[in-house]
Design a protein around this motif. Structure first.
Motif, short mmCIF file in Angstrom:
data_model
loop_
_atom_site.label_atom_id
_atom_site.label_comp_id
_atom_site.label_asym_id
_atom_site.label_seq_id
_atom_site.Cartn_x
_atom_site.Cartn_y
_atom_site.Cartn_z
N ALA A 32 1.18 3.99 -3.16
CA ALA A 32 0.91 5.41 -2.95
C ALA A 32 2.08 6.26 -3.44
O ALA A 32 1.89 7.29 -4.08
CB ALA A 32 0.62 5.69 -1.48
N GLU A 75 1.95 6.32 -7.21
CA GLU A 75 0.90 7.20 -7.70
C GLU A 75 1.32 8.66 -7.60
O GLU A 75 1.04 9.44 -8.49
CB GLU A 75 -0.40 6.96 -6.92
N GLU A 76 1.99 9.03 -6.52
CA GLU A 76 2.49 10.40 -6.37
C GLU A 76 3.52 10.72 -7.45
O GLU A 76 3.53 11.82 -7.99
CB GLU A 76 3.12 10.60 -5.00
N HIS A 90 0.83 -1.21 0.00
CA HIS A 90 0.00 0.00 0.00
C HIS A 90 0.87 1.26 0.00
O HIS A 90 0.60 2.20 -0.75
CB HIS A 90 -0.93 -0.01 1.22
N TYR A 91 1.90 1.26 0.80
CA TYR A 91 2.82 2.41 0.89
C TYR A 91 3.49 2.68 -0.45
O TYR A 91 3.51 3.80 -0.95
CB TYR A 91 3.86 2.15 1.99
#
Length: 126
Positions: A119, A122-123, A115-116
């Motif tokens: 993210a 995506e950034e 998950h980290y």
């Protein structure tokens, strides 16, 4: 009596696997890790059984999703621990409970780590 076999993942194994997943994801993103890919570079799919997502939690059950589209849904931690009581020898019961706890701790760690890094990815692509 049902005997369950758990694969114990060492504390570092999920991170090695996760590094491979993140590297594969970066290579799939246009302009990935090294800027623009050369025309001669080929992007290869990761191995079929590469874990791409872990969903859920130990209490309600995990879902382990692989690159090839298949999924595994191991029993919840309480169900797995209940299965351990069916072993005849106490040493076997303790060994089973230890394996179950290790397996579910590692799944939770992998869930958070994937998950980290998703993210972060995506950034980076925004």
């Amino acid at each position: 009596m049902i005997r369950m076999q758990f694969h114990v993942i060492g504390r570092r194994s999920p991170y090695v696997l996760l590094g491979a997943v993140v590297t594969a994801l970066l290579l799939l993103v246009p302009g990935g890790a090294s800027g623009s890919p050369s025309p001669a570079a080929k992007i290869h799919d990761p191995p079929r059984k590469t874990i791409v997502r872990v969903s859920g939690d130990a209490a309600n059950g995990f879902g382990i999703h692989y690159f090839d589209g298949t999924s595994d849904f191991p029993p919840t931690d309480s169900e797995a621990l209940a299965e351990c009581t069916e072993y005849d020898e106490q040493v076997d019961r303790v060994k089973c409970r230890t394996q179950v706890r290790t397996w579910y701790y590692d799944l939770a760690d992998m869930h958070q780590t994937i998950h980290y890094y998703k993210a972060l990815l995506e950034e980076a692509t925004d």
